[in-house]
Scaffold this motif. Structure first.
Motif, mmCIF file in Angstrom:
data_model
loop_
_atom_site.group_PDB
_atom_site.id
_atom_site.type_symbol
_atom_site.label_atom_id
_atom_site.label_comp_id
_atom_site.label_asym_id
_atom_site.label_seq_id
_atom_site.Cartn_x
_atom_site.Cartn_y
_atom_site.Cartn_z
ATOM 1 N N LEU A 154 -17.548 -27.508 12.275
ATOM 2 C CA LEU A 154 -16.885 -26.369 11.958
ATOM 3 C C LEU A 154 -17.463 -25.498 12.719
ATOM 4 O O LEU A 154 -18.811 -25.893 11.707
ATOM 5 C CB LEU A 154 -16.057 -26.406 11.375
ATOM 6 N N ALA A 155 -17.576 -24.338 13.297
ATOM 7 C CA ALA A 155 -18.719 -23.258 13.231
ATOM 8 C C ALA A 155 -18.570 -22.453 11.970
ATOM 9 O O ALA A 155 -18.177 -22.140 10.704
ATOM 10 C CB ALA A 155 -18.314 -22.164 14.460
ATOM 11 N N ASP A 156 -19.567 -21.756 11.743
ATOM 12 C CA ASP A 156 -20.318 -20.682 10.674
ATOM 13 C C ASP A 156 -19.072 -20.146 10.301
ATOM 14 O O ASP A 156 -18.945 -19.479 11.454
ATOM 15 C CB ASP A 156 -21.325 -20.656 10.925
ATOM 16 N N GLY A 157 -18.341 -19.443 9.580
ATOM 17 C CA GLY A 157 -17.828 -18.663 8.935
ATOM 18 C C GLY A 157 -16.660 -18.548 9.740
ATOM 19 O O GLY A 157 -15.505 -17.874 10.046
ATOM 20 N N SER A 158 -16.564 -19.705 10.169
ATOM 21 C CA SER A 158 -14.232 -20.373 11.059
ATOM 22 C C SER A 158 -13.500 -19.981 10.490
ATOM 23 O O SER A 158 -12.409 -20.360 10.792
ATOM 24 C CB SER A 158 -14.597 -21.043 12.339
ATOM 25 N N LEU B 163 -16.886 -21.148 5.585
ATOM 26 C CA LEU B 163 -16.027 -19.752 5.339
ATOM 27 C C LEU B 163 -16.247 -18.436 5.734
ATOM 28 O O LEU B 163 -17.882 -18.410 5.924
ATOM 29 C CB LEU B 163 -15.366 -20.683 3.426
ATOM 30 N N ALA B 164 -15.417 -17.534 6.194
ATOM 31 C CA ALA B 164 -15.798 -16.612 6.365
ATOM 32 C C ALA B 164 -15.897 -15.794 4.764
ATOM 33 O O ALA B 164 -16.069 -16.310 3.999
ATOM 34 C CB ALA B 164 -14.628 -15.941 7.406
ATOM 35 N N PRO B 165 -16.788 -14.799 5.212
ATOM 36 C CA PRO B 165 -16.668 -14.102 3.507
ATOM 37 C C PRO B 165 -16.170 -13.722 2.979
ATOM 38 O O PRO B 165 -14.203 -13.000 4.231
ATOM 39 C CB PRO B 165 -18.227 -12.334 4.335
ATOM 40 N N GLY B 166 -15.048 -13.813 2.253
ATOM 41 C CA GLY B 166 -14.142 -13.774 1.181
ATOM 42 C C GLY B 166 -13.002 -14.844 1.081
ATOM 43 O O GLY B 166 -12.171 -15.108 1.168
ATOM 44 N N GLY B 167 -13.083 -15.536 1.624
ATOM 45 C CA GLY B 167 -12.241 -16.881 2.618
ATOM 46 C C GLY B 167 -12.848 -17.504 0.814
ATOM 47 O O GLY B 167 -13.354 -18.002 -0.362
ATOM 48 N N GLN B 168 -11.235 -18.221 1.031
ATOM 49 C CA GLN B 168 -10.837 -18.981 -0.437
ATOM 50 C C GLN B 168 -11.123 -20.075 -0.310
ATOM 51 O O GLN B 168 -11.267 -20.823 0.614
ATOM 52 C CB GLN B 168 -9.526 -18.837 -0.305
ATOM 53 N N LEU B 169 -11.007 -20.760 -1.483
ATOM 54 C CA LEU B 169 -11.491 -22.101 -1.775
ATOM 55 C C LEU B 169 -11.068 -22.752 -2.793
ATOM 56 O O LEU B 169 -10.505 -21.784 -4.585
ATOM 57 C CB LEU B 169 -12.740 -22.412 -2.413
ATOM 58 N N LEU B 170 -10.202 -23.593 -3.275
ATOM 59 C CA LEU B 170 -9.249 -24.579 -4.248
ATOM 60 C C LEU B 170 -9.750 -25.844 -4.752
ATOM 61 O O LEU B 170 -9.617 -26.972 -3.684
ATOM 62 C CB LEU B 170 -7.448 -24.384 -3.959
ATOM 63 N N LEU B 171 -10.019 -26.079 -5.312
ATOM 64 C CA LEU B 171 -10.541 -26.906 -6.358
ATOM 65 C C LEU B 171 -9.573 -28.000 -6.861
ATOM 66 O O LEU B 171 -8.988 -27.335 -7.702
ATOM 67 C CB LEU B 171 -11.740 -27.179 -6.473
ATOM 68 N N ALA B 172 -9.175 -29.575 -6.724
ATOM 69 C CA ALA B 172 -8.639 -30.367 -8.329
ATOM 70 C C ALA B 172 -9.417 -31.461 -7.878
ATOM 71 O O ALA B 172 -9.746 -31.817 -6.864
ATOM 72 C CB ALA B 172 -7.005 -29.975 -7.737
ATOM 73 N N PHE B 173 -9.313 -31.519 -9.562
ATOM 74 C CA PHE B 173 -9.792 -33.623 -10.149
ATOM 75 C C PHE B 173 -10.028 -33.221 -10.953
ATOM 76 O O PHE B 173 -9.452 -32.654 -11.999
ATOM 77 C CB PHE B 173 -11.472 -32.785 -10.202
ATOM 78 N N GLN B 174 -9.305 -34.839 -11.720
ATOM 79 C CA GLN B 174 -9.411 -34.973 -13.145
ATOM 80 C C GLN B 174 -10.959 -34.456 -14.384
ATOM 81 O O GLN B 174 -12.206 -34.596 -13.354
ATOM 82 C CB GLN B 174 -9.792 -36.437 -13.156
ATOM 83 N N VAL B 175 -10.511 -34.442 -15.474
ATOM 84 C CA VAL B 175 -11.968 -33.725 -16.185
ATOM 85 C C VAL B 175 -12.209 -35.116 -16.990
ATOM 86 O O VAL B 175 -11.965 -35.765 -17.610
ATOM 87 C CB VAL B 175 -11.128 -32.429 -16.790
ATOM 88 N N GLY B 176 -13.763 -34.380 -17.459
ATOM 89 C CA GLY B 176 -14.228 -35.377 -17.847
ATOM 90 C C GLY B 176 -15.613 -35.937 -17.630
ATOM 91 O O GLY B 176 -16.476 -35.164 -16.447
ATOM 92 N N ASP B 177 -16.419 -37.180 -17.849
ATOM 93 C CA ASP B 177 -18.256 -37.195 -17.649
ATOM 94 C C ASP B 177 -17.915 -38.436 -17.830
ATOM 95 O O ASP B 177 -19.334 -38.914 -16.817
ATOM 96 C CB ASP B 177 -19.111 -37.227 -19.132
#
Length: 214
Positions: A107-111, A140-154
């Motif tokens: 993908l292109a930068d900031g696309s 991501l473009a400036p201001g672009g949103q990111l959502l992550l999900a994961f299980q918690v632990g070590d």
């Protein structure tokens, strides 16, 4: 483990499980109100920022992609496993799904206006997460949103011979504060953190982080 070997192992694992996995978790999104709430919040933030293309990386059978599409987003799914992509395309023929890796996005930068990674970071070695987050930041473009999900632990959970298939794979649990720090170093602002206790069929808490490219 080298970059190519961990990607090859992950691809082989999910290629072997794609049909069984999709069938087992067919109604998972409908049964997870908190997961839907975070996807809904993400979609609202993307649309409030003017919209744009969104990538669901590690999309598996494509249920989150379809949900986001239903919320009005211009979204496509990306997964390392060709067999998972085949399932996603069969279940959602009107949507776009592609084979690819989050470690090197074509993908292109900031696309992009948004990136979603729902439980798809858990097979990436910890030392390689900074490069993954740098790649998310790049596309991501400036201001672009990111959502992550994961299980918690070590710990790392090794899953062997699921559904009787001759494959195994490690599942890395992560700490929200650790991921938030890495996101900050990659140029993201963490806007929200949500931690929920495990359901009856789960072994660890789950975390969701919403961030945006600064």
């Amino acid at each position: 483990m080298t970059e190519s070997s961990h990607l090859d192992q992950t691809r082989t694992f999910y290629d072997a499980l794609a049909v069984d996995y999709a069938a087992m978790f067919k109604e998972e999104l409908a049964a997870k109100p908190f997961l839907r709430a975070m996807l809904n919040a993400f979609a609202e933030l993307v649309l409030a920022g003017g919209g744009g293309r969104v990538a669901d990386v590690g999309c598996g059978p494509g249920r989150s992609t379809a949900h986001l599409h239903g919320l009005g987003l211009d979204v496509f799914g990306l997964d390392l496993s060709p067999e998972m992509i085949a399932v996603a395309r069969a279940e959602n023929p009107g949507l776009r799904y592609e084979v690819g890796s989050m470690t090197e996005l074509d993908l292109a930068d900031g696309s992009l206006a948004g990136v979603v990674a729902m439980y798809s970071l858990i097979h990436t070695p910890l030392e390689r997460l900074p490069s993954v987050f740098a790649e998310f930041h790049r596309v991501l473009a400036p201001g672009g949103q990111l959502l992550l999900a994961f299980q918690v632990g070590d710990d790392v959970r090794l899953l062997e011979r699921p559904f009787g298939r001759p494959v195994s794979l490690g599942f890395q649990r992560l700490r929200p504060e650790q991921i938030a720090e890495l996101l900050g170093e990659a140029g993201f602002e963490v806007r929200a953190r949500f931690l929920r206790e495990p359901d009856e069929d789960e072994k660890s808490p789950h975390a969701h982080l919403l961030a945006r490219r600064a």
